[in-house]
Write a protein that holds these residues in place. Sequence first.
Motif: not given
Ligand SMILES: Cc1cc2nc3c(=O)[nH]c(=O)nc-3n(C[C@H](O)[C@H](O)[C@H](O)COP(=O)(O)O)c2cc1C
Length: 232
Positions: A17-22, A99-101, A171-176, A197-199, A215-219
Motif C-alpha cells: 500500500r502507498r498513497s494514491i494521488r492519481g 524527503a517525501v515531497a 486512497c490518500v488520507i487527505n487533510s488538505q 476528523m479527516i477525509c 514508496v515513502s521511507e520509514r524510520r
Molecule cells: C493524517 C494524515 C493527513 C494526510 N494529509 C495529506 C494531504 O493533505 N495531502 C497528501 O498528499 N497526503 C496526505 N497524507 C498522506 C501522507 O503524506 C502519506 O501517508 C505519507 O507520506 C506516507 O506515504 P504512504 O502513505 O505512501 O506510505 C496524509 C496522511 C495522514 C495520515
Amino acid sequence: MSQNSSDQTYDEVVTGRRSIRGFLDRPVPRALIEEVIALATRAPSSYNNQCWNFTVVTGDPLAAIRQGNTEGILAGQPDSREFRRHDHTPDSHRARQVAVAKQLFGAMGIEREDKAGRQDWMMRGFRQFDAPVSIVVTYDREILGSDIAPFDCGAVTNALVNAAWSRGLGCVINSQGIMQSPVVREHAQIPEDQVIMICVAMGWPEPDFPANAVVSERRPLDETARFIGFDD
Ligand SMILES: Cc1cc2nc3c(=O)[nH]c(=O)nc-3n(C[C@H](O)[C@H](O)[C@H](O)COP(=O)(O)O)c2cc1C
C-alpha cells in the motif's frame, strides 16, 4: 507499479500500500465501498466505543466540495480544520516531510524552482486529487476534547486504506481536502453532532501516474522501537 490485486496476503497489503494521488475516471461501486468500510470497522477502539462515522461522497456534492475548498483557499480563508494543530514542526519531522515531497516532485518531474508546478500540485491536493470518491471520517461531538477520538479515527482510517488496497482500490488520507471544513460539512450534509476528523480520497489507481509509484521511507526499527527486559 505493482498492481494491487484482491488476493494479497496481509503482508502484501501492508507493504504494498502507498498513497494514491492519481485516479482513473471510473466510478467505484457503492457495494465495494460498503465492503471496505465494513472491513475497516473491525479496527479496535477504546472500550469498543466505535466513535467514528463515515460520509461517502461522490458526483455533484464532491465537485461542490472541491470547488468550495479551492475557492476558500485561493481567497485566503483561514484553515478551519476541526482538530488541534501544533505550532512548531521539529527538524526531524520537517526532514521527513521534505524527503517525501522530494520523492513525489521528483516522480512528477516538478523542479525545485517550478513554482507553477508546485502550486498546481498543491491545488490538486485541495481537490482531493480529483478522486471519484471522498470518505469523510467524523466522530461524535459528545467526546470532543478526548484524545481517544482521534486515536480511534486513526485506527479505523488506517484499516480503511488497507482494506481498500486489498480490493484493488487506492486512497490518500487527505487533510488538505478538509481545509475548509464548513464547505465539507455543508455539501456532505454532515450533522452538527459530528466533528470532522479527516477525509480519504479513494478510487481506482491510475497505473501510469508517476506519483503512485512512490514508496515513502520509514524510520528503521532500531530507531523507533526499544525492547526492555528481553534476554535475546
Ligand atoms: C493524517 C494524515 C493527513 C494526510 N494529509 C495529506 C494531504 O493533505 N495531502 C497528501 O498528499 N497526503 C496526505 N497524507 C498522506 C501522507 O503524506 C502519506 O501517508 C505519507 O507520506 C506516507 O506515504 P504512504 O502513505 O505512501 O506510505 C496524509 C496522511 C495522514 C495520515
